[in-house]
Scaffold this motif. Structure first.
Motif, PDB file in Angstrom:
ATOM      1  N   ASP A  77     -13.856  22.714  62.680  1.00  0.00           N
ATOM      2  CA  ASP A  77     -14.045  21.374  63.389  1.00  0.00           C
ATOM      3  C   ASP A  77     -14.450  20.185  62.495  1.00  0.00           C
ATOM      4  O   ASP A  77     -14.056  19.195  62.514  1.00  0.00           O
ATOM      5  CB  ASP A  77     -15.128  21.440  64.714  1.00  0.00           C
ATOM      6  N   THR A  78     -15.394  20.790  61.632  1.00  0.00           N
ATOM      7  CA  THR A  78     -15.980  19.908  60.666  1.00  0.00           C
ATOM      8  C   THR A  78     -14.557  19.378  59.705  1.00  0.00           C
ATOM      9  O   THR A  78     -14.714  18.157  59.264  1.00  0.00           O
ATOM     10  CB  THR A  78     -17.221  20.543  59.610  1.00  0.00           C
ATOM     11  N   PHE A  79     -13.812  20.390  59.360  1.00  0.00           N
ATOM     12  CA  PHE A  79     -12.733  20.092  58.434  1.00  0.00           C
ATOM     13  C   PHE A  79     -11.824  19.141  59.130  1.00  0.00           C
ATOM     14  O   PHE A  79     -11.181  18.075  58.465  1.00  0.00           O
ATOM     15  CB  PHE A  79     -12.003  21.247  57.954  1.00  0.00           C
ATOM     16  N   LYS A  80     -11.477  19.394  60.346  1.00  0.00           N
ATOM     17  CA  LYS A  80     -10.611  18.512  61.117  1.00  0.00           C
ATOM     18  C   LYS A  80     -11.119  16.901  60.996  1.00  0.00           C
ATOM     19  O   LYS A  80     -10.351  16.139  61.106  1.00  0.00           O
ATOM     20  CB  LYS A  80     -10.207  19.005  62.444  1.00  0.00           C
ATOM     21  N   VAL A  81     -12.579  16.786  61.411  1.00  0.00           N
ATOM     22  CA  VAL A  81     -12.933  15.556  61.295  1.00  0.00           C
ATOM     23  C   VAL A  81     -13.064  14.796  59.920  1.00  0.00           C
ATOM     24  O   VAL A  81     -12.544  13.556  59.870  1.00  0.00           O
ATOM     25  CB  VAL A  81     -14.663  15.414  61.799  1.00  0.00           C
ATOM     26  N   ILE A  82     -13.015  15.658  58.827  1.00  0.00           N
ATOM     27  CA  ILE A  82     -12.794  15.121  57.895  1.00  0.00           C
ATOM     28  C   ILE A  82     -11.156  14.575  57.709  1.00  0.00           C
ATOM     29  O   ILE A  82     -10.983  13.478  57.174  1.00  0.00           O
ATOM     30  CB  ILE A  82     -13.103  16.164  56.623  1.00  0.00           C
ATOM     31  N   GLU A  83     -10.493  15.507  58.030  1.00  0.00           N
ATOM     32  CA  GLU A  83      -8.865  15.122  58.021  1.00  0.00           C
ATOM     33  C   GLU A  83      -8.741  13.872  58.681  1.00  0.00           C
ATOM     34  O   GLU A  83      -7.722  13.176  58.337  1.00  0.00           O
ATOM     35  CB  GLU A  83      -8.043  16.177  58.446  1.00  0.00           C
ATOM     36  N   ARG A  84      -9.344  13.691  59.847  1.00  0.00           N
ATOM     37  CA  ARG A  84      -8.823  12.798  60.652  1.00  0.00           C
ATOM     38  C   ARG A  84      -9.619  11.353  60.135  1.00  0.00           C
ATOM     39  O   ARG A  84      -8.841  10.413  60.091  1.00  0.00           O
ATOM     40  CB  ARG A  84      -9.494  12.664  62.028  1.00  0.00           C
ATOM     41  N   TYR A  85     -10.690  11.225  59.733  1.00  0.00           N
ATOM     42  CA  TYR A  85     -11.461  10.149  59.423  1.00  0.00           C
ATOM     43  C   TYR A  85     -11.606   9.931  57.720  1.00  0.00           C
ATOM     44  O   TYR A  85     -12.069   8.713  57.448  1.00  0.00           O
ATOM     45  CB  TYR A  85     -12.679   9.899  59.782  1.00  0.00           C
TER      46      TYR A  85
END
Length: 631
Positions: free
Chosen positions: A292-300
């Protein structure tokens, strides 16, 4: 040794209990109500009635439980429905925690379904059976009690006849005894005539005959009564009582079967409920905080680097007129204004409020973004473009398959006209070719967008950081977008601030519309105001291009913007330090002109007279000022 003795004694006691239970079972099989309870007819009637009432009570219990199960299942379903992700929350479905919660809701919905199965099974199988059994038992009990009452009535009638015959016999016997005594006295009395004596004799004979008849009737009734009573207590009444016994045993047996059946209904859904629990556990275990942390980085992730240190300004080497403006500019340099950062919400508030610049060359998508996604940071822009290209590639593959199928159908129709007319496929084939050509054009266009986006370095500093780099000893252009000597002809190379009215190359240049001049510098937008200048002034407010040309900057043409007339005036109730672009500082008690009232976002656009730079315009919090509007 003691343990062995204790174990031996416990085994012997258990064996004794088992033997006693077997003996009691055998004795109970040999015992019956007809023989053991021949004189307890009324008590047995009360007992059987209470037993059936207990069965009805069990049925009512099941009905209440079914109601609870149904209500519970309905509330679970409403709970799942209320917590289903909304359409605006679909973008968060990529996170494992959100996916786990959706799986949890699905499993809870399945649990509700199993509770409904339990409710329906109890209603159709158990409650219906209990109700039918109770009705049958009541009818049979009523018939048994009616038969028993008839038998008792017959016996009572016979006993009454016997009592009547006995009383008649007793009266006749007494009368005969009196008649014999009267005859004896008359026979011994010499004064009586022979005729009178003969009359006493005839009376005596008649009474004796009546006594004998009464005696015979009494004997007959006694025999009948004894026979009926023996038959009543040995056959007829035991039969009725045994029927009551069978009825009560049937009720008890049904009670047992229904309780076990209700448990079986619950047990039948237990494996499915266990699987639901396993699904919930699996959903919980699927949550991965690192993913989830990686996906937050990818999104923002914007792709920009943090701003560099603000350089020291040596006032002895700077233009004194630019000191005040530089101070205001530095006070807001620590506030990010790139779309997708912390101030994105404020950026969106001013979209379309001050549309005083040219229209956007790029058309907007359904979600309000530009067609080439140039309003997004570099990383986000590339991801959007790659997703769009993948979507177009998939659509092209599907449309190609559809076109090939139509072509094969047309060839078959041409080879055998009996199967169909080839001209009916021609229109569909032309439409498919048109769609395919349009998709290919769009694919080429987005591939071009992606190629341009890939040429922009991802580590480019944000516009704030670039502006800070140019503030050492001289002022930057008020219309620069990160660099004073940055001249781009394509607005796709630089991301625009979301919700701003920037004059980037992706938009129509105001100077081209109004003055016919070409301005090569990109505009930087403020988060709250949407103004294309720094937070302290608008174009033409006294910070002209002549000052910038004097320090060696590239010449550009100042855009002529019509000065807005004030709609009122205001007085500052509290001091305010500008902390974001588009806002201006003010001191307590200062009077300002109101250019635009609050549009619902908590900011009011004001103007102040600046002796050195002309006019300062920007936004201040509405709650910090007292406004007086002109009539």
């Amino acid at each position: 040794m003691l343990a062995l003795l204790a174990s031996g004694s416990s085994r012997s006691s258990s064996n004794n209990k088992l033997a006693e239970s077997e003996n009691s079972a055998q004795n109970s099989n040999n015992m019956s109500w007809g023989t053991e309870l021949w004189d307890q007819n009324e008590n047995l009637a009360i007992h059987t009635n209470r037993g059936i009432d207990a069965l009805d009570k069990f049925a009512n219990f099941l009905r209440d439980r079914v109601a609870i199960e149904t209500e519970y299942a309905g509330k679970l379903r409403r709970l799942v429905k209320n917590y289903q992700p909304k359409k605006k929350e679909e973008e968060d479905n990529e996170f494992t925690s959100v996916q786990a919660f959706r799986n949890l809701l699905k499993e809870v919905g399945d649990l509700a379904g199993q509770r409904e199965v339990v409710s329906e099974s109890l209603q159709l199988q158990i409650i219906a059976g209990v109700t039918l059994l109770s009705k049958t038992l009541r009818e049979e009990r009523k018939k048994c009690l009616s038969d028993g009452a008839t038998l008792q009535q017959n016996l009572t009638t016979q006993l009454s006849s016997l009592d009547r015959a006995k009383r008649n016999y007793e009266k006749a016997y007494r009368d005969s005894e009196k008649a014999v005594d009267s005859y004896k006295r008359a026979d011994m009395d010499l004064n009586l005539s022979r005729a009178e004596v003969e009359r006493y004799k005839n009376v005596m004979t008649s009474k004796i005959q009546q006594s004998d008849d009464a005696k015979n009737e009494y004997a007959n009734q006694l025999q009948k009564t004894n026979n009926l009573q023996q038959q009543h207590y040995s056959m007829l009444l035991p039969s009725v009582l045994n029927r009551l016994q069978e009825l009560d045993e049937k009720r008890t047996r049904g009670f047992r079967e229904f309780i076990v059946g209700a448990a079986d209904v619950e047990s039948s859904v237990a494996p499915i409920i266990a699987r639901c629990m396993e699904g919930i556990v699996k959903a919980g275990e699927s949550i991965n905080e690192k993913e989830d942390t990686f996906k937050v980085i990818e999104r923002y992730q914007s792709g920009f680097t943090p701003p560099r240190d603000i350089p020291f300004e040596d006032l002895s080497k700077c233009d004194p007129d630019s000191v005040q403006d530089s101070h205001y500019s530095n006070s807001t340099s620590n506030h990010l204004t790139i779309r997708g950062t912390m101030s994105a919400n404020k950026l969106k508030k001013r979209v379309g409020i001050f549309n005083i610049f040219g229209s956007n060359k790029n058309s907007l998508t359904a979600d309000g973004q530009k067609e080439d996604f140039s309003d997004l940071p570099p990383n986000q822009r590339r991801k959007k473009l790659q997703a769009k290209i993948a979507e177009l590639t998939q659509n092209i593959a599907q449309e190609t398959k559809a076109r090939d199928g139509l072509m094969k159908m047309k060839i078959v129709y041409e080879a055998n006209s009996s199967l169909g007319n080839p001209m009916t496929v021609e229109g569909q084939l032309n439409e498919s070719e048109h769609k395919l050509e349009k998709l290919k054009v769009d694919l080429k266009k987005y591939q071009g967008f992606l190629e341009k986006a890939s040429q922009v370095p991802t580590a480019t500093s944000s516009p704030q950081a670039s502006r800070n780099q140019l503030q050492n000893g001289h002022r930057t252009s008020r219309h620069s977008n990160g660099s004073a000597d940055d001249h781009h002809d394509d607005g796709d190379d630089q991301p625009d601030d979301a919700g701003s009215l920037s004059r980037s190359d992706s938009e129509d240049n105001v100077a081209q519309i109004q003055n016919g001049h070409n301005n090569n510098n990109n505009g930087s937008a403020s988060p709250e105001s949407g103004l294309g200048t720094s937070h302290t002034s608008l174009p033409g407010s006294g910070q002209g291009s002549a000052n910038e040309n004097a320090i060696g900057e590239d010449t550009y043409y100042e855009t002529e913007v019509e000065t807005l007339n004030p709609v009122g005036k205001c007085r500052a109730l509290y001091p305010f330090e500008a902390s974001s672009e588009g806002s201006i500082p003010m001191s307590e008690g200062e009077e300002l002109q109101v250019i635009e009232i609050d549009q619902g976002d908590g900011w009011t656009r004001v103007r102040r007279e600046n002796n050195s730079n002309g006019w300062d315009e920007g936004f201040v919090p509405t709650s910090y000022i007292e406004i007086t509007l002109y009539a």
